[in-house]
Design a protein around this motif. Sequence first.
Motif, PDB file in Angstrom:
ATOM      1  N   ASN A   7       0.896  -1.384   0.068  1.00 25.72           N
ATOM      2  CA  ASN A   7       0.063  -0.013   0.080  1.00 25.72           C
ATOM      3  C   ASN A   7       1.098   1.208  -0.059  1.00 25.72           C
ATOM      4  OD1 ASN A   7      -2.393  -1.754  -0.065  1.00 25.72           O
ATOM      5  ND2 ASN A   7      -2.595  -1.492   2.126  1.00 25.72           N
ATOM      6  N   PHE A   8       1.922   1.238   0.795  1.00 30.55           N
ATOM      7  CA  PHE A   8       2.911   2.346   0.833  1.00 30.55           C
ATOM      8  C   PHE A   8       3.467   2.664  -0.405  1.00 30.55           C
ATOM      9  CE2 PHE A   8       7.232   3.626   1.169  1.00 30.55           C
ATOM     10  CZ  PHE A   8       7.168   4.935   1.455  1.00 30.55           C
ATOM     11  N   LEU A   9       3.880   1.443  -1.318  1.00 34.50           N
ATOM     12  CA  LEU A   9       4.444   1.645  -2.353  1.00 34.50           C
ATOM     13  C   LEU A   9       3.429   1.999  -3.666  1.00 34.50           C
ATOM     14  CD1 LEU A   9       6.888  -1.486  -2.690  1.00 34.50           C
ATOM     15  CD2 LEU A   9       7.366   1.166  -2.416  1.00 34.50           C
ATOM     16  N   MET A  10       2.271   1.594  -3.381  1.00 30.89           N
ATOM     17  CA  MET A  10       1.382   2.232  -4.552  1.00 30.89           C
ATOM     18  C   MET A  10       0.551   3.402  -4.448  1.00 30.89           C
ATOM     19  SD  MET A  10       1.928  -0.410  -6.519  1.00 30.89           S
ATOM     20  CE  MET A  10       0.742  -0.045  -7.781  1.00 30.89           C
ATOM     21  N   ARG A  11       1.161   4.007  -3.258  1.00 34.59           N
ATOM     22  CA  ARG A  11       0.534   5.557  -3.262  1.00 34.59           C
ATOM     23  C   ARG A  11       0.694   6.371  -4.140  1.00 34.59           C
ATOM     24  NH1 ARG A  11       3.152   7.895   1.754  1.00 34.59           N
ATOM     25  NH2 ARG A  11       2.216   9.685   0.403  1.00 34.59           N
ATOM     26  N   GLY A  12      -0.305   7.317  -4.752  1.00 38.09           N
ATOM     27  CA  GLY A  12      -0.173   7.935  -6.095  1.00 38.09           C
ATOM     28  C   GLY A  12       1.133   8.927  -5.896  1.00 38.09           C
ATOM     29  N   ASP A  13       0.949   9.534  -4.493  1.00 35.54           N
ATOM     30  CA  ASP A  13       2.253  10.607  -4.616  1.00 35.54           C
ATOM     31  C   ASP A  13       3.574   9.876  -4.777  1.00 35.54           C
ATOM     32  OD1 ASP A  13       0.209  12.253  -3.822  1.00 35.54           O
ATOM     33  OD2 ASP A  13       0.641  12.481  -1.713  1.00 35.54           O
ATOM     34  N   LEU A  14       3.918   8.781  -4.412  1.00 33.32           N
ATOM     35  CA  LEU A  14       5.115   8.002  -4.390  1.00 33.32           C
ATOM     36  C   LEU A  14       5.259   7.789  -5.819  1.00 33.32           C
ATOM     37  CD1 LEU A  14       7.452   6.999  -2.638  1.00 33.32           C
ATOM     38  CD2 LEU A  14       6.444   4.890  -2.398  1.00 33.32           C
ATOM     39  N   ILE A  15       4.291   7.221  -6.602  1.00 32.99           N
ATOM     40  CA  ILE A  15       4.790   6.720  -7.744  1.00 32.99           C
ATOM     41  C   ILE A  15       5.085   7.998  -8.649  1.00 32.99           C
ATOM     42  CG2 ILE A  15       3.367   5.941  -9.972  1.00 32.99           C
ATOM     43  CD1 ILE A  15       4.042   3.749  -7.682  1.00 32.99           C
ATOM     44  N   THR A  16       4.172   9.193  -8.345  1.00 37.44           N
ATOM     45  CA  THR A  16       4.387  10.139  -9.143  1.00 37.44           C
ATOM     46  C   THR A  16       5.887  10.619  -9.069  1.00 37.44           C
ATOM     47  OG1 THR A  16       2.090  10.935  -8.975  1.00 37.44           O
ATOM     48  CG2 THR A  16       3.474  12.697  -9.431  1.00 37.44           C
ATOM     49  N   ILE A  17       6.230  10.844  -7.725  1.00 37.09           N
ATOM     50  CA  ILE A  17       7.681  11.206  -7.526  1.00 37.09           C
ATOM     51  C   ILE A  17       8.884  10.206  -8.199  1.00 37.09           C
ATOM     52  CG2 ILE A  17       9.409  11.369  -5.763  1.00 37.09           C
ATOM     53  CD1 ILE A  17       7.070  12.560  -3.795  1.00 37.09           C
ATOM     54  N   ALA A  18       8.493   8.814  -8.241  1.00 35.91           N
ATOM     55  CA  ALA A  18       9.254   8.191  -8.631  1.00 35.91           C
ATOM     56  C   ALA A  18       9.351   8.286 -10.223  1.00 35.91           C
ATOM     57  CB  ALA A  18       9.006   6.602  -8.539  1.00 35.91           C
ATOM     58  N   VAL A  19       8.410   8.540 -10.923  1.00 37.31           N
ATOM     59  CA  VAL A  19       8.439   8.593 -12.325  1.00 37.31           C
ATOM     60  C   VAL A  19       8.920   9.967 -12.672  1.00 37.31           C
ATOM     61  CG1 VAL A  19       6.939   9.264 -14.459  1.00 37.31           C
ATOM     62  CG2 VAL A  19       6.320   7.408 -12.676  1.00 37.31           C
ATOM     63  N   GLY A  20       8.906  11.135 -12.058  1.00 36.97           N
ATOM     64  CA  GLY A  20       9.478  12.317 -11.995  1.00 36.97           C
ATOM     65  C   GLY A  20      11.026  12.273 -11.886  1.00 36.97           C
ATOM     66  N   LEU A  21      11.621  11.413 -10.803  1.00 32.63           N
ATOM     67  CA  LEU A  21      13.061  11.406 -10.664  1.00 32.63           C
ATOM     68  C   LEU A  21      13.561  10.662 -11.919  1.00 32.63           C
ATOM     69  CD1 LEU A  21      13.141  10.554  -6.918  1.00 32.63           C
ATOM     70  CD2 LEU A  21      13.862  12.756  -8.141  1.00 32.63           C
ATOM     71  N   VAL A  22      12.931   9.484 -12.350  1.00 30.26           N
ATOM     72  CA  VAL A  22      13.454   8.669 -13.556  1.00 30.26           C
ATOM     73  C   VAL A  22      13.450   9.552 -14.870  1.00 30.26           C
ATOM     74  CG1 VAL A  22      12.867   6.827 -15.139  1.00 30.26           C
ATOM     75  CG2 VAL A  22      12.569   6.641 -12.610  1.00 30.26           C
ATOM     76  N   ILE A  23      12.473  10.247 -15.017  1.00 35.08           N
ATOM     77  CA  ILE A  23      12.497  11.252 -16.079  1.00 35.08           C
ATOM     78  C   ILE A  23      13.568  12.257 -15.935  1.00 35.08           C
ATOM     79  CG2 ILE A  23      11.172  13.128 -17.144  1.00 35.08           C
ATOM     80  CD1 ILE A  23       8.747  11.309 -16.709  1.00 35.08           C
ATOM     81  N   ALA A  24      13.858  12.980 -14.647  1.00 35.81           N
ATOM     82  CA  ALA A  24      14.842  14.111 -14.532  1.00 35.81           C
ATOM     83  C   ALA A  24      16.219  13.280 -14.589  1.00 35.81           C
ATOM     84  CB  ALA A  24      14.678  14.537 -13.024  1.00 35.81           C
ATOM     85  N   LEU A  25      16.543  12.075 -14.212  1.00 30.19           N
ATOM     86  CA  LEU A  25      17.472  11.412 -14.540  1.00 30.19           C
ATOM     87  C   LEU A  25      17.692  11.289 -16.059  1.00 30.19           C
ATOM     88  CD1 LEU A  25      20.187  10.005 -13.466  1.00 30.19           C
ATOM     89  CD2 LEU A  25      18.694   7.946 -13.433  1.00 30.19           C
ATOM     90  N   ALA A  26      16.853  10.817 -16.774  1.00 26.35           N
ATOM     91  CA  ALA A  26      17.143  10.710 -18.319  1.00 26.35           C
ATOM     92  C   ALA A  26      17.409  11.988 -18.995  1.00 26.35           C
ATOM     93  CB  ALA A  26      15.853  10.141 -18.885  1.00 26.35           C
TER      94      ALA A  26
END
Length: 147
Positions: A7-26
Amino acid sequence: MLKGFKNFLMRGDLITIAVGLVIALAFSTLIKAFTDFVINPIVSRFQGGTSPGLGWQLGDEGNKATYLDLGQFISALIYFVIFMAVIYFLIVVPYRHFQARRGVRAFAEPGPLKTCPACLSEDLPAAASKCLHCATEQPPTEGAVRR
């Protein structure tokens, strides 16, 4: 225990942040390549000759440890500006628009503030009736909306 972790991993905020960080790294990798292989040669060309870059040798000739390389600094500055612009226009602006559609104000400007006459703290919301720091009653501010 695993259900709570899921449930912690599937929170919308956490997913949004993770996607943002991956995009920022790219984008970081792409912009780093741009500054290394396009901007650096242009900046180094302004030095001319056989110099290792735009800068000055502070110590013994050929000692890279004592070479003040302004070209690399200019390149890093250009990298930073381009990277921040990409993050702002491709992540922050769409995220703000998405959150506005949900009724949430993301990255919004703070409301008007006032100063407490007792403790002189300057971070009180204009509509506050008590100080957050010293708990003194605050005089009403004109135009402040009371709820």
